[in-house]
Write a protein that holds these residues in place. Structure first.
Motif, PDB file in Angstrom:
ATOM      1  N   CYS A 212       0.811  -1.215   0.000  1.00 12.60           N
ATOM      2  CA  CYS A 212       0.000   0.000   0.000  1.00 12.60           C
ATOM      3  C   CYS A 212       0.844   1.265   0.000  1.00 12.60           C
ATOM      4  CB  CYS A 212      -0.929   0.010   1.212  1.00 12.60           C
ATOM      5  SG  CYS A 212      -2.260  -1.204   1.148  1.00 12.60           S
ATOM      6  N   CYS A 213       2.141   1.122  -0.187  1.00 13.29           N
ATOM      7  CA  CYS A 213       3.043   2.278  -0.141  1.00 13.29           C
ATOM      8  C   CYS A 213       2.684   3.266  -1.262  1.00 13.29           C
ATOM      9  CB  CYS A 213       4.486   1.821  -0.281  1.00 13.29           C
ATOM     10  SG  CYS A 213       5.699   3.160  -0.133  1.00 13.29           S
ATOM     11  N   ASP A 214       2.490   4.514  -0.906  1.00 11.37           N
ATOM     12  CA  ASP A 214       2.086   5.544  -1.851  1.00 11.37           C
ATOM     13  C   ASP A 214       3.299   6.052  -2.627  1.00 11.37           C
ATOM     14  OD1 ASP A 214       0.861   7.540  -3.244  1.00 11.37           O
ATOM     15  OD2 ASP A 214       0.346   8.777  -1.504  1.00 11.37           O
ATOM     16  N   GLY A 215       3.262   5.890  -3.949  1.00 11.51           N
ATOM     17  CA  GLY A 215       4.338   6.390  -4.785  1.00 11.51           C
ATOM     18  C   GLY A 215       4.182   7.848  -5.152  1.00 11.51           C
ATOM     19  N   LEU A 216       3.171   8.528  -4.575  1.00 15.25           N
ATOM     20  CA  LEU A 216       2.941   9.964  -4.748  1.00 15.25           C
ATOM     21  C   LEU A 216       2.488  10.339  -6.160  1.00 15.25           C
ATOM     22  CD1 LEU A 216       6.096  11.195  -2.806  1.00 15.25           C
ATOM     23  CD2 LEU A 216       3.737  11.205  -1.972  1.00 15.25           C
ATOM     24  N   CYS A 217       2.309   9.351  -7.013  1.00 17.06           N
ATOM     25  CA  CYS A 217       1.849   9.605  -8.386  1.00 17.06           C
ATOM     26  C   CYS A 217       0.576   8.851  -8.695  1.00 17.06           C
ATOM     27  CB  CYS A 217       2.943   9.236  -9.386  1.00 17.06           C
ATOM     28  SG  CYS A 217       4.426  10.264  -9.267  1.00 17.06           S
ATOM     29  N   GLY A 218      -0.108   8.357  -7.646  1.00 18.74           N
ATOM     30  CA  GLY A 218      -1.397   7.721  -7.827  1.00 18.74           C
ATOM     31  C   GLY A 218      -1.404   6.209  -7.841  1.00 18.74           C
ATOM     32  N   CYS A 219      -0.231   5.580  -7.836  1.00 20.47           N
ATOM     33  CA  CYS A 219      -0.153   4.118  -7.948  1.00 20.47           C
ATOM     34  C   CYS A 219       0.539   3.542  -6.725  1.00 20.47           C
ATOM     35  CB  CYS A 219       0.594   3.737  -9.218  1.00 20.47           C
ATOM     36  SG  CYS A 219       0.828   1.956  -9.450  1.00 20.47           S
ATOM     37  N   PRO A 220      -0.085   2.627  -5.978  1.00 22.35           N
ATOM     38  CA  PRO A 220       0.587   1.983  -4.852  1.00 22.35           C
ATOM     39  C   PRO A 220       1.631   0.985  -5.336  1.00 22.35           C
ATOM     40  CG  PRO A 220      -1.573   1.017  -5.162  1.00 22.35           C
ATOM     41  CD  PRO A 220      -1.474   2.163  -6.126  1.00 22.35           C
ATOM     42  N   LEU A 221       2.593   0.685  -4.488  1.00 18.17           N
ATOM     43  CA  LEU A 221       3.700  -0.189  -4.871  1.00 18.17           C
ATOM     44  C   LEU A 221       3.214  -1.583  -5.238  1.00 18.17           C
ATOM     45  CD1 LEU A 221       6.691  -0.806  -5.203  1.00 18.17           C
ATOM     46  CD2 LEU A 221       6.842  -1.159  -2.730  1.00 18.17           C
ATOM     47  N   GLY A 222       2.237  -2.100  -4.516  1.00 12.62           N
ATOM     48  CA  GLY A 222       1.752  -3.457  -4.790  1.00 12.62           C
ATOM     49  C   GLY A 222       1.240  -3.615  -6.200  1.00 12.62           C
ATOM     50  N   SER A 223       0.583  -2.589  -6.730  1.00  3.14           N
ATOM     51  CA  SER A 223       0.078  -2.644  -8.099  1.00  3.14           C
ATOM     52  C   SER A 223       1.228  -2.710  -9.098  1.00  3.14           C
ATOM     53  CB  SER A 223      -0.796  -1.418  -8.381  1.00  3.14           C
ATOM     54  OG  SER A 223      -1.239  -1.404  -9.718  1.00  3.14           O
ATOM     55  N   ALA A 224       2.295  -1.952  -8.842  1.00  6.87           N
ATOM     56  CA  ALA A 224       3.460  -1.971  -9.732  1.00  6.87           C
ATOM     57  C   ALA A 224       4.180  -3.309  -9.676  1.00  6.87           C
ATOM     58  CB  ALA A 224       4.414  -0.840  -9.366  1.00  6.87           C
ATOM     59  N   VAL A 225       4.327  -3.868  -8.481  1.00  6.51           N
ATOM     60  CA  VAL A 225       5.002  -5.160  -8.324  1.00  6.51           C
ATOM     61  C   VAL A 225       4.245  -6.246  -9.077  1.00  6.51           C
ATOM     62  CG1 VAL A 225       5.640  -6.949  -6.657  1.00  6.51           C
ATOM     63  CG2 VAL A 225       6.069  -4.545  -6.134  1.00  6.51           C
ATOM     64  N   LYS A 226       2.939  -6.205  -9.013  1.00  3.68           N
ATOM     65  CA  LYS A 226       2.118  -7.194  -9.701  1.00  3.68           C
ATOM     66  C   LYS A 226       2.285  -7.115 -11.217  1.00  3.68           C
ATOM     67  CE  LYS A 226      -2.675  -8.806 -10.090  1.00  3.68           C
ATOM     68  NZ  LYS A 226      -4.085  -8.564  -9.659  1.00  3.68           N
ATOM     69  N   SER A 227       2.567  -5.915 -11.744  1.00  2.00           N
ATOM     70  CA  SER A 227       2.679  -5.715 -13.184  1.00  2.00           C
ATOM     71  C   SER A 227       4.039  -6.081 -13.745  1.00  2.00           C
ATOM     72  CB  SER A 227       2.350  -4.255 -13.529  1.00  2.00           C
ATOM     73  OG  SER A 227       1.032  -3.939 -13.134  1.00  2.00           O
ATOM     74  N   GLY A 228       5.041  -6.263 -12.882  1.00  2.69           N
ATOM     75  CA  GLY A 228       6.343  -6.679 -13.378  1.00  2.69           C
ATOM     76  C   GLY A 228       7.473  -5.789 -12.915  1.00  2.69           C
ATOM     77  N   SER A 229       8.695  -6.266 -13.131  1.00  8.43           N
ATOM     78  CA  SER A 229       9.881  -5.565 -12.653  1.00  8.43           C
ATOM     79  C   SER A 229      10.017  -4.182 -13.251  1.00  8.43           C
ATOM     80  CB  SER A 229      11.134  -6.397 -12.974  1.00  8.43           C
ATOM     81  OG  SER A 229      12.312  -5.702 -12.617  1.00  8.43           O
ATOM     82  N   GLU A 230       9.816  -4.053 -14.582  1.00 11.82           N
ATOM     83  CA  GLU A 230      10.001  -2.742 -15.211  1.00 11.82           C
ATOM     84  C   GLU A 230       8.961  -1.740 -14.726  1.00 11.82           C
ATOM     85  OE1 GLU A 230       7.322  -4.958 -18.135  1.00 11.82           O
ATOM     86  OE2 GLU A 230       9.031  -5.424 -16.875  1.00 11.82           O
ATOM     87  N   CYS A 231       7.787  -2.228 -14.315  1.00  8.46           N
ATOM     88  CA  CYS A 231       6.759  -1.340 -13.771  1.00  8.46           C
ATOM     89  C   CYS A 231       7.150  -0.840 -12.384  1.00  8.46           C
ATOM     90  CB  CYS A 231       5.414  -2.058 -13.704  1.00  8.46           C
ATOM     91  SG  CYS A 231       4.776  -2.554 -15.324  1.00  8.46           S
ATOM     92  N   THR A 232       7.801  -1.688 -11.602  1.00  9.87           N
ATOM     93  CA  THR A 232       8.290  -1.261 -10.291  1.00  9.87           C
ATOM     94  C   THR A 232       9.407  -0.244 -10.437  1.00  9.87           C
ATOM     95  OG1 THR A 232       7.764  -3.475  -9.454  1.00  9.87           O
ATOM     96  CG2 THR A 232       9.133  -2.082  -8.059  1.00  9.87           C
ATOM     97  N   VAL A 233      10.281  -0.429 -11.422  1.00  3.37           N
ATOM     98  CA  VAL A 233      11.346   0.538 -11.685  1.00  3.37           C
ATOM     99  C   VAL A 233      10.738   1.879 -12.085  1.00  3.37           C
ATOM    100  CG1 VAL A 233      13.299   1.091 -13.184  1.00  3.37           C
ATOM    101  CG2 VAL A 233      13.028  -1.228 -12.295  1.00  3.37           C
TER     102      VAL A 233
END
Length: 395
Positions: A212-233
């Motif tokens: 649930c970590c807020d990336g300050l741009c509207g997307c939580p970290l968990g959503s990025a992790v689920k989408s793949g490594s390049e999305c987390t980067v």
């Protein structure tokens, strides 16, 4: 628009450039809509067609705005202009060729994931650098690609271990309800008693906070992790590139009546609305500010690697994530970062600094929907500041 922004005689006449919910390049968008093969296919079929929007946006010297919805159903967040600009500024030193494309995770992380071991514990492909450390501010001015990919691998490892632990706890609960005597067996070591159960619950709670970590741009970290490594980067780069504007704007509102310098503090990372607790449930939560996530992770991370979180062993991964999040906080509250963020937000750097990011406008209205009332107000404020309420061009 590309011709006008690049023409020497026409570019000086531009009053404002607004890029609303667009991509960093067409190939990156097609890759996530159709398949990774489309990136090279588009370039082969249209060799003279340039869709490098990120490069054109960075090169423009007029006041400019990037508006993005991270939940856009057509343009994935990692393919958005916001992500492309952030990756170019943070990772590639301004180069935008191939930015935002789908990339393969390094083999050592893929093997560790397949073996279901720590990110540095694969026995088939030893990591190239097992001593990688999180960046430290102000010694490290930027996050390297290796550090960003390692953060993505660590976050994925924690999420995978927590998901496994959650399933085992649910299975144990079901068996206890049925009156079946069970023994606790989690990870590579077997133990009995409440300590193992509590450790497993701590792991689940840690991932609940980190995801649930807020990336300050509207997307939580968990959503990025689920989408793949390049999305987390992309999430990480966006947090340090455009998240600084959100933090600086919050600090500016907080001390608007003060005559002193604007100083950011931890509370400026909190983007949750007032009274948010009344609308939260076990399955619906607001994104948590980064300082709160750091405190939650440290609460469960005590002792050393051999005694804490040994079942399953994610001690090194949690420690690295804490280091990276602490770097983000230290960097975004620094005086230099706040000053640069306010300059970008108020268009004070458009004509004086190369590769400026422009003002960031976060959206939540979808790809083709109209702006919400609050988003329209934010856009009107931007227009008035950039062009002037009387229609004159800002100098």
């Amino acid at each position: 628009a590309r011709r006008v922004s690049h023409h020497s005689q026409l570019s000086s006449k531009l009053a404002l450039l607004i890029c609303d919910r667009t991509f960093c390049n067409l190939e990156a968008t097609a890759q996530r809509l159709v398949g990774a093969w489309t990136g090279n296919a588009i370039r082969m079929l249209t060799p003279t067609w340039s869709t490098d929007v990120a490069g054109d946006f960075l090169a423009a010297t007029c006041p400019k705005v990037v508006a993005t919805d991270p939940a856009d159903a057509i343009i994935a967040d990692a393919s958005s202009l916001k992500a492309g600009v952030a990756l170019a500024r943070e990772i590639t030193k301004g180069a935008t060729k191939g930015i935002g494309w789908c990339t393969e995770t390094p083999i050592e992380y893929r093997m560790a994931d397949w073996e279901n071991v720590g990110v540095n514990d694969s026995k088939y492909t030893p990591p190239q650098n097992s001593r990688i450390q999180a960046p430290i501010w102000p010694s490290d001015k930027h996050i390297s690609l290796q550090e960003a990919v390692h953060f993505a691998a660590c976050a994925r490892r924690i999420g995978k271990a927590a998901t496994t632990a959650k399933r085992q706890l649910a299975k144990r609960s079901e068996e206890e309800e049925e009156g079946v005597e069970v023994s606790v067996s989690l990870g590579s070591e077997s133990s009995s008693g409440s300590n193992v159960i509590q450790t497993t619950k701590d792991l689940v709670n840690m991932w609940a906070a980190l995801s649930c970590c807020d990336g300050l741009c509207g997307c939580p970290l968990g959503s990025a992790v689920k989408s793949g490594s390049e999305c987390t980067v992309a999430w990480l780069c966006s947090a340090v590139t455009f998240g600084s504007q959100i933090v600086a704007a919050s600090a500016e509102r907080r001390i608007s009546n003060s005559k002193g310098d604007i100083v950011a503090v931890d509370q400026d990372f909190d983007t949750r609305p007032k009274g948010y607790t009344s609308s939260e449930t076990d399955h619906l939560m607001h994104a948590k500010p980064i300082p709160e996530v750091i405190a939650a992770l440290k609460q469960y991370l005590n002792g050393d690697e051999s005694s804490s979180l040994g079942v399953p062993n994610v001690f090194a991964e949690v420690r690295y994530c804490i280091g990276m999040l602490e770097y983000i906080v230290a960097r975004l509250i620094s005086k230099s970062s706040v000053t640069a963020a306010l300059d970008s937000r108020h268009f004070r750097d458009s004509s004086t600094r190369t590769m400026c990011t422009g003002s960031f406008l976060p959206l939540h209205c979808g790809h083709n929907n109209q702006f919400s009332v609050d988003e329209r107000r934010a856009l009107m404020k931007i227009l008035q500041e950039a062009v002037g309420s009387d229609g004159s061009i800002m100098v």
